[in-house]
Design an enzyme around this catalytic site. Structure first.
Site, short mmCIF file in Angstrom:
data_model
loop_
_atom_site.label_atom_id
_atom_site.label_comp_id
_atom_site.label_asym_id
_atom_site.label_seq_id
_atom_site.Cartn_x
_atom_site.Cartn_y
_atom_site.Cartn_z
N GLY A 1 0.93 -1.30 0.07
CA GLY A 1 0.28 -0.15 -0.81
C GLY A 1 0.39 0.97 -0.18
O GLY A 1 0.60 2.52 -0.45
N VAL B 1 -5.50 -4.64 1.84
CA VAL B 1 -5.71 -5.22 3.11
C VAL B 1 -5.33 -6.63 2.86
O VAL B 1 -5.63 -7.42 1.77
CB VAL B 1 -6.79 -5.06 3.76
CG1 VAL B 1 -7.07 -3.75 4.19
CG2 VAL B 1 -8.08 -5.01 2.30
N SER C 1 1.35 -7.48 -9.18
CA SER C 1 2.46 -8.71 -9.07
C SER C 1 3.53 -7.77 -9.64
O SER C 1 3.71 -6.65 -10.36
CB SER C 1 2.01 -9.89 -10.46
OG SER C 1 3.80 -10.37 -10.05
N LYS D 1 -4.18 -13.58 -11.43
CA LYS D 1 -3.51 -13.53 -11.13
C LYS D 1 -2.70 -14.64 -10.36
O LYS D 1 -1.33 -15.40 -9.88
CB LYS D 1 -4.08 -12.17 -9.99
CG LYS D 1 -2.60 -12.29 -8.94
CD LYS D 1 -1.51 -11.86 -9.31
CE LYS D 1 -0.23 -11.07 -8.35
NZ LYS D 1 -0.08 -11.53 -7.24
N HIS E 1 -1.30 -16.62 -12.53
CA HIS E 1 0.37 -16.15 -12.38
C HIS E 1 1.22 -17.17 -11.10
O HIS E 1 2.65 -17.56 -11.52
CB HIS E 1 0.89 -14.64 -12.97
CG HIS E 1 1.27 -13.44 -11.73
ND1 HIS E 1 2.23 -13.48 -10.96
CD2 HIS E 1 2.03 -13.02 -12.82
CE1 HIS E 1 3.03 -12.86 -10.77
NE2 HIS E 1 3.46 -12.90 -11.82
N ASN E 2 0.67 -16.45 -10.44
CA ASN E 2 2.01 -16.86 -9.01
C ASN E 2 1.38 -18.46 -9.41
O ASN E 2 2.91 -18.90 -8.22
CB ASN E 2 0.66 -16.74 -7.78
CG ASN E 2 0.81 -14.95 -7.66
OD1 ASN E 2 1.11 -14.12 -7.93
ND2 ASN E 2 0.33 -14.56 -6.06
N GLU F 1 4.03 -19.24 -11.36
CA GLU F 1 5.31 -19.23 -10.46
C GLU F 1 6.11 -19.53 -8.75
O GLU F 1 7.34 -19.97 -9.50
CB GLU F 1 5.21 -17.22 -9.83
CG GLU F 1 6.19 -16.79 -8.40
CD GLU F 1 5.40 -16.15 -8.03
OE1 GLU F 1 5.68 -16.17 -6.76
OE2 GLU F 1 5.06 -15.00 -7.95
#
Length: 623
Positions: A169, A234, A288, A343, A346-347, A350
């Protein structure tokens, strides 16, 4: 903006005086033929307006270079507004003036010397596409009161709000400010543990002196221009729902909440549907790049209502990383939870990329090579298999502390935050063999059983014979396994797109993964063009040639490692998957026969082209 007769010139002139910037009446820029057409009682069409809108856009760009301006223009359709803000999108604020039909007609009838007759009002109302990204003002209020409201809204309020000042953040906030946006930030106040977080963050960096910092939620929301754009940074899960519940009493129609955390895509879809009932938009945006990427330019994967994305597009695309052609590594992914799903994949990719590097590290380590020597080995083929993860792995292996390699002091227990688990579950639910991601996840799970591994180790022999492989063959095996990992990941994306009707653009997803994100690589850059023509990587001629060339190395590496007691779950899954997916006749016919034997599940026959299902009484009758 607004239909003729709503008072654009009156409000624009007064606002111009208040803000000390010039006002321009868009009607004064119509060519002669447009004026003659309207004077004769005929409405303008899109072609009539095109040149006029372009001239107003040119005017706006010229004035932007000075100190800005106010332009009064009907701008009835979204495509008109898109044209008007071409190349100045980030610096445009829309004010939509609206009122009752009777009031507008009365104003038109009392207006003297204007070429726009009242009879054309209905044609304008029929063309009007109400904007969702504008400050909406009802013209029944006195002009001076309207200008007072607008001045307060424009001058004293932020463009964008961010909730949650953890590592990501804070970095995103600094990125937004560096790109010229006025922002408000909020962090909760928890006595004794979280106090004055937002204020202290503002005071920590000189460039943040103009931001608005809050630990009171209502004051934070009141500091934002409408429609409000609020990003949540959060923790995924219940915290997101709790913040949404706290926000709702203060939100207005067309406000947008952006969840920038690693939320589960089904939670995102649920939240979007819930907030839609409250006339609030919800965007699930995968981000990311880690702390550094958030600060300098991440890869961003937003999903949700496209019209909501268009309102936050200037912010997200401006702070995103840029590809080699200068385009932002951020694009509209699709509807509902597609952004967070993307996402998640993507992870998952990864996870497998990281596991493959650990397996190569383990293979070289088992031959007695030290971290520096392993780093040197990895550098041998960096030009053909370069990636962010490879680069950081080489740096990690070289890092020393007090003259000793730091890697040797790190406990061998790998943690995870759940996205690999989610990806594996999603693959199972969709029936997609994403074997490498699943294996990388389970490898992490095995690593966490450190105490058990210590007890079992002396009970088994782990003496290694010398590996009958050279470093070049090992690295070729790694190169092929990476191709297979990406093939599995994009296959899962493609099948999910079909199942959920997301219409994902695989090539565009690959493009936004070429910079800013953790899995950026030269291979990913190659896949941008490959996926434009093929949804399956193996159908591409160049990929196919690479697979055939590299397959012998992987086929030889895996059994050699197994013979030497070196665990290589991802490398072995890679070759198993490649062998299985390219096999025309699998042994699954036996499985189907077994299922029919004990459960009468039936089967289809190769000699029956009808596709009907059959059942056999397999057991011999007792004599």
């Amino acid at each position: 903006m607004g239909v003729s007769g709503v008072g654009k010139t009156t409000i624009g002139t007064l606002l111009s005086e208040r803000l000390s910037i010039p006002y321009f009446d868009g009607d004064a820029f119509h060519p002669k033929e447009n004026i003659e057409k309207m004077t004769s009682g005929h409405p303008l069409n899109d072609n009539d307006r095109l040149g006029w809108l372009k001239s107003l856009n040119t005017l706006a760009k010229e004035q932007q270079e000075i100190k800005g301006c106010i332009i009064g223009c009907s701008a009835l359709k979204e495509k008109y507004r898109d044209l008007l803000k071409t190349n100045i999108e980030n610096d445009v604020k829309w004010i939509f003036l609206t009122g009752s039909y009777e009031l507008i007609v009365n104003r038109l009838e009392s207006r003297k010397g204007h070429y726009m007759p009242p009879s054309l009002l209905q044609s304008q109302l029929d063309s009007l596409e109400i904007p969702v990204d504008a400050i909406t003002i009802n013209i029944e209020k006195p002009p001076e009161e309207i200008v007072e409201m607008l001045t307060a809204e424009i001058l004293k309020k932020s463009d964008f709000g961010l909730i949650g000042l953890g590592v990501m953040g804070k970095s995103l906030s600094r990125n937004l400010v560096a790109k010229g946006f006025d922002i408000s930030v909020y962090n909760r106040h928890v006595p004794g543990t979280e106090e004055n977080i937002a204020r202290d963050f503002k005071n920590e960096f000189e460039e943040l002196k103009e931001i608005l910092a809050f630990d009171d939620l209502k004051s934070f929301i009141d500091s934002l221009q409408k429609p409000r754009k609020i990003m949540l940074m959060v923790n995924a899960g219940k915290a997101v729902d709790a913040v949404i519940d706290d926000l709702l009493p203060f939100l207005s129609e067309n406000d947008i909440i952006i969840d920038g955390g690693n939320s589960h895509y089904k939670d995102t879809a649920r939240r979007e549907a819930f907030l839609a009932e409250k006339t609030v938009f919800f965007i699930g945006a995968g981000i990311s790049g880690g702390e550094e990427g958030a600060l300098t330019g991440p890869s961003i994967m937003p999903g949700g209502e496209e019209k909501a994305y268009k309102m936050i597009k200037p912010f997200l695309e401006t702070i995103a990383a840029k590809d080699k052609k200068g385009k932002p590594c951020c694009t509209y992914i699709g509807s509902s939870g597609s952004g967070h799903f993307t996402k998640m994949i993507h992870n998952g990719i990864e996870y497998a990329e990281m596991q493959l590097l650990t397996e190569i590290y383990q293979i070289f380590k088992s031959t007695g090579k030290n971290p520096d020597e392993i780093a040197k080995m990895l550098l041998q083929r960096e030009n053909v298999m370069d990636s962010y993860l490879l680069e950081i792995t080489i740096e990690i292996l070289k890092k020393k502390e007090n003259g000793e390699w730091l890697i040797n002091k790190i406990l061998d227990k790998a943690e995870n935050k759940g996205t690999g688990n989610w990806t594996t579950i999603a693959a199972a639910e969709l029936g997609i063999p994403n074997t490498m991601i699943a294996s990388s996840l389970f490898a992490r799970y095995i690593s966490s059983f450190k105490e058990e591994r210590l007890k079992l180790n002396p009970l088994f022999s782990h003496e290694s014979n010398s590996l009958q492989l050279n470093s070049g063959e090992i690295l070729k095996a790694y190169q092929l396994a990476r191709i297979i990992n990406h093939a599995q990941g994009f296959k899962l994306l493609n099948e999910a797109s079909k199942a959920y009707n997301w219409q994902l653009n695989l090539s565009e997803i690959a493009r936004i993964w070429t910079n800013g994100c953790i899995i950026r690589s030269t291979l990913m850059e190659e896949l941008v063009n490959v996926l434009e023509k093929n949804e399956n990587l193996f159908y591409d001629k160049n990929i196919l040639e690479s697979v055939k060339e590299l397959k012998p190395a992987l086929s030889e590496t895996v059994p050699e490692c197994i013979k030497n007691s070196i665990p290589i779950p991802c490398l072995s899954e890679a070759i198993n998957y490649l062998n299985a997916i390219t096999l025309s006749e699998s042994p699954a016919n036996l499985i189907q026969a077994q299922r029919d034997y004990f459960g009468a599940h039936t089967y289809q026959r190769t000699d029956d082209e009808s596709g009907e299902f059959h059942h056999t009484h397999w057991k011999k009758a007792n004599l």
